[in-house]
Design a protein around this motif. Structure first.
Motif, PDB file in Angstrom:
ATOM      1  N   GLY A  94       0.837  -1.195   0.000  1.00 37.80           N
ATOM      2  CA  GLY A  94       0.000   0.000   0.000  1.00 37.80           C
ATOM      3  C   GLY A  94       0.870   1.241   0.000  1.00 37.80           C
ATOM      4  O   GLY A  94       2.073   1.145  -0.216  1.00 37.80           O
ATOM      5  N   PRO A  95       0.278   2.386   0.284  1.00 39.09           N
ATOM      6  CA  PRO A  95      -1.154   2.584   0.442  1.00 39.09           C
ATOM      7  C   PRO A  95      -1.840   2.742  -0.908  1.00 39.09           C
ATOM      8  O   PRO A  95      -1.218   3.087  -1.894  1.00 39.09           O
ATOM      9  N   ASN A  96      -3.128   2.447  -0.907  1.00 37.53           N
ATOM     10  CA  ASN A  96      -3.938   2.624  -2.106  1.00 37.53           C
ATOM     11  C   ASN A  96      -5.203   3.384  -1.701  1.00 37.53           C
ATOM     12  O   ASN A  96      -5.339   3.798  -0.553  1.00 37.53           O
ATOM     13  N   ASP A  97      -6.115   3.541  -2.633  1.00 34.90           N
ATOM     14  CA  ASP A  97      -7.319   4.330  -2.334  1.00 34.90           C
ATOM     15  C   ASP A  97      -8.189   3.721  -1.241  1.00 34.90           C
ATOM     16  O   ASP A  97      -8.946   4.431  -0.580  1.00 34.90           O
ATOM     17  N   ASN A  98      -8.063   2.418  -1.012  1.00 38.76           N
ATOM     18  CA  ASN A  98      -8.862   1.757   0.027  1.00 38.76           C
ATOM     19  C   ASN A  98      -8.149   1.727   1.386  1.00 38.76           C
ATOM     20  O   ASN A  98      -8.770   1.429   2.397  1.00 38.76           O
ATOM     21  N   ASP A 103      -1.917 -14.518  -0.412  1.00 38.63           N
ATOM     22  CA  ASP A 103      -3.223 -13.862  -0.452  1.00 38.63           C
ATOM     23  C   ASP A 103      -3.410 -12.966  -1.672  1.00 38.63           C
ATOM     24  O   ASP A 103      -4.491 -12.452  -1.900  1.00 38.63           O
ATOM     25  N   TRP A 104      -2.384 -12.789  -2.476  1.00 34.92           N
ATOM     26  CA  TRP A 104      -2.501 -12.003  -3.706  1.00 34.92           C
ATOM     27  C   TRP A 104      -3.026 -12.852  -4.867  1.00 34.92           C
ATOM     28  O   TRP A 104      -3.384 -12.321  -5.908  1.00 34.92           O
ATOM     29  N   LEU A 105      -3.082 -14.161  -4.660  1.00 33.80           N
ATOM     30  CA  LEU A 105      -3.584 -15.045  -5.716  1.00 33.80           C
ATOM     31  C   LEU A 105      -5.113 -15.081  -5.697  1.00 33.80           C
ATOM     32  O   LEU A 105      -5.724 -15.096  -4.624  1.00 33.80           O
ATOM     33  N   PRO A 106      -5.742 -15.109  -6.857  1.00 29.00           N
ATOM     34  CA  PRO A 106      -7.209 -15.082  -6.914  1.00 29.00           C
ATOM     35  C   PRO A 106      -7.893 -16.231  -6.179  1.00 29.00           C
ATOM     36  O   PRO A 106      -8.989 -16.067  -5.666  1.00 29.00           O
ATOM     37  N   LYS A 140      -4.486  -5.095  -1.216  1.00 31.15           N
ATOM     38  CA  LYS A 140      -4.898  -4.973  -2.619  1.00 31.15           C
ATOM     39  C   LYS A 140      -6.387  -4.645  -2.648  1.00 31.15           C
ATOM     40  O   LYS A 140      -7.186  -5.377  -2.060  1.00 31.15           O
ATOM     41  N   PRO A 141      -6.779  -3.557  -3.299  1.00 29.33           N
ATOM     42  CA  PRO A 141      -8.199  -3.167  -3.295  1.00 29.33           C
ATOM     43  C   PRO A 141      -9.141  -4.267  -3.767  1.00 29.33           C
ATOM     44  O   PRO A 141     -10.225  -4.437  -3.211  1.00 29.33           O
ATOM     45  N   GLU A 142      -8.723  -5.055  -4.732  1.00 33.04           N
ATOM     46  CA  GLU A 142      -9.616  -6.087  -5.258  1.00 33.04           C
ATOM     47  C   GLU A 142      -9.868  -7.221  -4.261  1.00 33.04           C
ATOM     48  O   GLU A 142     -10.807  -8.001  -4.421  1.00 33.04           O
ATOM     49  N   TYR A 143      -9.040  -7.323  -3.226  1.00 31.92           N
ATOM     50  CA  TYR A 143      -9.202  -8.390  -2.228  1.00 31.92           C
ATOM     51  C   TYR A 143      -9.485  -7.820  -0.839  1.00 31.92           C
ATOM     52  O   TYR A 143      -9.214  -8.461   0.172  1.00 31.92           O
ATOM     53  N   LYS A 144     -10.032  -6.615  -0.769  1.00 34.15           N
ATOM     54  CA  LYS A 144     -10.189  -5.938   0.519  1.00 34.15           C
ATOM     55  C   LYS A 144     -11.070  -6.699   1.498  1.00 34.15           C
ATOM     56  O   LYS A 144     -10.767  -6.765   2.683  1.00 34.15           O
ATOM     57  N   ASP A 145     -12.170  -7.300   1.041  1.00 32.19           N
ATOM     58  CA  ASP A 145     -13.040  -8.044   1.955  1.00 32.19           C
ATOM     59  C   ASP A 145     -12.369  -9.322   2.436  1.00 32.19           C
ATOM     60  O   ASP A 145     -12.468  -9.689   3.609  1.00 32.19           O
ATOM     61  N   ARG A 146     -11.662  -9.972   1.552  1.00 32.55           N
ATOM     62  CA  ARG A 146     -10.941 -11.194   1.896  1.00 32.55           C
ATOM     63  C   ARG A 146      -9.826 -10.884   2.892  1.00 32.55           C
ATOM     64  O   ARG A 146      -9.571 -11.663   3.814  1.00 32.55           O
ATOM     65  N   LEU A 147      -9.184  -9.738   2.729  1.00 28.54           N
ATOM     66  CA  LEU A 147      -8.136  -9.332   3.672  1.00 28.54           C
ATOM     67  C   LEU A 147      -8.722  -9.131   5.059  1.00 28.54           C
ATOM     68  O   LEU A 147      -8.172  -9.607   6.053  1.00 28.54           O
TER      69      LEU A 147
END
Length: 178
Positions: free
Chosen positions: A3-7, A117-120, A146-153
């Motif tokens: 990070g950091p990113n927008d989320n 955790d970066w793997l789909p 990673k924004p695309e995995y925010k809930d999983r994180l």
């Protein structure tokens, strides 16, 4: 990591609400895009993961020094929320890196356990399944912002916290070296 990113401000707020402490290893180029993110850390702390996300083992000494100079130009080392820990991207190391980091005011650290955790196809169930491998005193766990995995994180962090609590461990920030 990464990070950091927008989320990230939302993640920081959520982690503080859920009393999950961590040291966030951020990239300098992303900090430069979001300079106010430090004010949103709350009980979290930040450290560096490079200026860019390049493998330091493939960089010349000059290129490494340029990366460190760019980090220094951000002028965040004086912030209380910033720690001098430095985790090289990919864990890529080369002889002389620790000395160069030390000369530039950083302390080299690596991870002990990294979930992919970066793997789909990563599932937070892995946190529970692999607890015998990572649930030890002093282990540095790596999760990726990673924004695309925010809930999983978030689910992964909650599981790690619950397991730590069950076994009388705690998730915490790395100790300050200042």
């Amino acid at each position: 990591d990464d990070g950091p990113n927008d989320n990230t401000p939302n993640l920081l707020h959520w982690m503080n609400e859920n009393q999950i402490q961590a040291t966030h290893f951020w990239l300098g180029e992303k900090i430069k895009q979001r300079p106010t993110v430090f004010s949103q850390l709350g009980s979290q702390v930040a450290a560096f993961h490079g200026y860019t996300h390049k493998k330091y083992s493939r960089l010349s000494d000059f290129e490494i020094q340029e990366e460190l100079n760019q980090l220094d130009s951000l002028q965040v080392l004086h912030l209380p929320e910033f720690q001098t820990w430095f985790r090289p991207p990919y864990g890529a190391w080369k002889p002389g890196l620790n000395k160069r980091l030390t000369q530039n005011g950083f302390h080299l650290i690596f991870w002990n356990f990294m979930f992919k955790d970066w793997l789909p196809d990563f599932s937070p169930d892995e946190i529970s399944r692999r607890k015998k491998e990572w649930l030890k005193n002093g282990v540095v766990l790596v999760f990726h912002d990673k924004p695309e995995y925010k809930d999983r994180l978030k689910e992964s962090l909650l599981r790690a916290k619950l397991i730590c609590t069950e076994y009388n461990f705690e998730l915490s920030c790395l100790p300050s070296l200042k």
